[in-house]
Design a protein around this motif. Sequence first.
Motif, PDB file in Angstrom:
ATOM      1  N   THR A  49       8.512   5.830  -0.202  1.00  0.00           N
ATOM      2  CA  THR A  49       7.794   6.664  -0.769  1.00  0.00           C
ATOM      3  C   THR A  49       7.870   8.246  -0.986  1.00  0.00           C
ATOM      4  OG1 THR A  49       5.876   5.230  -0.071  1.00  0.00           O
ATOM      5  CG2 THR A  49       5.249   7.728  -0.440  1.00  0.00           C
ATOM      6  N   GLN A  89       1.332   5.766  -4.048  1.00  0.00           N
ATOM      7  CA  GLN A  89       1.061   4.449  -3.081  1.00  0.00           C
ATOM      8  C   GLN A  89      -0.273   4.412  -2.772  1.00  0.00           C
ATOM      9  OE1 GLN A  89       3.617   4.081   0.322  1.00  0.00           O
ATOM     10  NE2 GLN A  89       2.609   1.814   0.854  1.00  0.00           N
ATOM     11  N   ASP A 165       4.786   3.513  -7.180  1.00  0.00           N
ATOM     12  CA  ASP A 165       4.816   3.154  -5.613  1.00  0.00           C
ATOM     13  C   ASP A 165       3.880   2.027  -5.442  1.00  0.00           C
ATOM     14  OD1 ASP A 165       5.623   3.354  -3.237  1.00  0.00           O
ATOM     15  OD2 ASP A 165       4.920   5.364  -2.775  1.00  0.00           O
ATOM     16  N   GLU A 166       4.657   0.853  -5.103  1.00  0.00           N
ATOM     17  CA  GLU A 166       3.679  -0.362  -4.924  1.00  0.00           C
ATOM     18  C   GLU A 166       2.706  -0.373  -6.144  1.00  0.00           C
ATOM     19  OE1 GLU A 166       3.104  -1.165  -1.036  1.00  0.00           O
ATOM     20  OE2 GLU A 166       5.061  -0.231  -0.366  1.00  0.00           O
TER      21      GLU A 166
HETATM   22 MG   LIG Z   1       5.541   3.948   0.748  1.00  0.00          MG
END
Ligand SMILES: [Mg+2]
Lengths: 296, 414
Positions: A49, A89, A165-166
């Motif tokens: 991140t 995220q 992010d994810e």
């Molecule tokens: Mg992360």
Amino acid sequence: MEITLEHVSKYFKDKARKGSPVKKAVDDVNLHLTPGVWGLLGANGSGKTTLMRMVCGIMKPTAGRICYDGVDISQLGDFYREVIGYLPQEFGFYPEFTVQQYLEYIAALKGIPDTQAKHKIDELLTRLSLEDVRKKKIIKLSGGMKRRVGIGQALLNDPELLVLDEPTSGLDPGERVRFRNLLSEFAQDRIVLISTHIVPDVEYIAARNAIMKNGTILQTGTTQELVSQIHGKVFQAIIPSQELGMWESEVQIINLRNEEDGSVCLRYLGRPSDIPNAAPQPPCLEDLYLYLFPKS
Amino acid sequence: MKRLYIEELKRVMRTKSILLFLAAALVLSVFMAYVPVTYERFTYEENGREITIKGREALAIKKELQSPNAGEITPEKIAAGLKSYQHNLEIYGDFYGDFPINVHNSEIFPWSAIVRRLQEIMADSENGLAPDYTEITEENALHFYERCPAHLDDLMNMEQKDNPAAREIAAEMYSKVKMPFYYYPGYNSNMAEYEGMYLFLLMFLCTMVTSPVFCCEYQTGADDILRSTKHGRKKLAFVKILCTMTISLITFALCMAIFTFVSNSLFGWECRRTSLQIIYSAVSLLNVDLGGLQNLVMWAGLVSLLSSISFVLFLSSACKNTTLSTGLTIAFCMAPSALYMMAGGDFTSYLRVLLPSGGLGGTNSFFYAVTSYFEFLKIGPATFWTPWLLLAVPALEIPVFLWLTVRTYCRRSM
Ligand SMILES: [Mg+2]
Ligand SMILES: Nc1ncnc2c1ncn2[C@@H]1O[C@H](COP(=O)(O)OP(=O)(O)OP(=O)(O)O)[C@@H](O)[C@H]1O
């Protein structure tokens, strides 16, 4: 178009740590991102991140620099932000927004002309299966839907550099497949950087992967390149369940499945000679992941 | 920029808490304008029983009783008032004890606003004590307007012995005060006080709406997305500031229009022509009538409001979450009033001038500074009349705080 990271580091002050009071969240990372989908893999806290926030210009590196076509992004300002799309995220929404209102708001922030924005929003709502909820308040949506709205806002400006992010966490299998297709189509001539814990996701869509550990990039390469290192180290064996305890300390188990007849099917990292009658298996990224991040 | 501004305004106007605050401000404007009337009392005697009338009815009777003396306060009127006072004191001794209420209502009350000022300016030049009504002569009354500046000199010599500059400013300002004074009955000092209080509440409500503007984004994490968009830095900061100011200005204009309309309609629009000197002190320094004072208090309120909002915007851009920012905002709003209650002295006076909200609140308010005392502050070699500072300093602070806000927002998490 290319993004280069040159000796990029990010340190945080961390008073709770004994000894050195700085946490090296990202430590001297060099990376050369070219068009295509990039998967960023790494255990929790490995600095994914932090790295992504720096690539998006939200955070300044403590040391090193990040360049877009050779120019430091901190000097590009507006122009750079015009060509990026970012899905954090964790992110929040204004509770008063509906899906459509939110996307219109972000479109205004991205400086997309009004009519163009309307078309784009319609298109994205369709592609992300969000048409039915466009008039719904975002806070009332399920977690997976919220994430799709987040993906939608990142795609609004057709970014040259898309950082997610994810993005797949919380998506159901159907949506995950649709998302992969959307991405692979989108990634033509664009850089897409995604981080995820769900290894098969990057295995399918990422052309190249970067593996992070403790703030450093351990390895980069295509899935095949990376996986080739553990060629001949992945095996499958069927053993009686009472023997399981014995092998657990000998080999690194990737997966085990209880069979109906009381035996156990074991996928593991090790040498051929470890378990008798073990069959070699073609390795996948998940195996590599576990190879690089053995459970401590 | 315009589109972003409209989108942001639309967003803000959809926020429930903001609408709630604005509704509260509107309701309070009527309420606070109305309350002073409820303090009005008129007591008279009928068949040996005392009867008290309250509210608007009482106000109407009082205005009726004093109306013969409305308009220009000529020295002859002052003398006539004094005569009525002295005549009745001769008969009944003093105003306490057995003084008949009905006589008070018809013979004393109609003159009271005028004679009180005469008594005030006849104060002893050495010790500042006011004389008895019986000690004042008709001659004194006829020379009321000549005595006024002399009384101011006396006061200044007592209060500002070591500050010749202050004495000069006072004399200079007072020389501009229009004489003779005008008086239109009906005014109630609560009205101006409630205007001050309402301005404070308005400031409080507006700053509460303002305090989450930036930090709410930090807290929810929406900030990361906004910040990575093309206009998500400076432009967004400007737009947020602009929207907050727009909403505050509209609220202020609307609420103050309602407040002014309601309170003046209740007390009578003609009261606005009453000289400030008749209401609070014959030697009030400022050449304004009540309407002018109302306006001035309002403008000072606006300056303080905008300055406070700018400061709170800065707080919001610097805080991690809304709880912290709201807490600090409340502390900031209360600080001037609390300081004045707990500690006086020069330090507090300086601090009040520096704090954007310094002119709003209780005894620290701009309104009190204009009416009650002769307040002066020395800044370096120069001396200023405090109310002017209360207008100027917060105004000058606005661009500073806004600049800090934009800077803090743009540099955050870097
Ligand atoms: Mg992360
Ligand atoms: N703002 C911050 N202040 C201090 N430390 C931080 C901050 N942000 C991250 N860290 C630390 O830096 C390290 C890397 O964090 P980061 O969030 O980048 O990891 P990650 O790879 O994204 O993890 P995850 O897979 O759990 O999302 C962690 O040890 C974290 O505690």
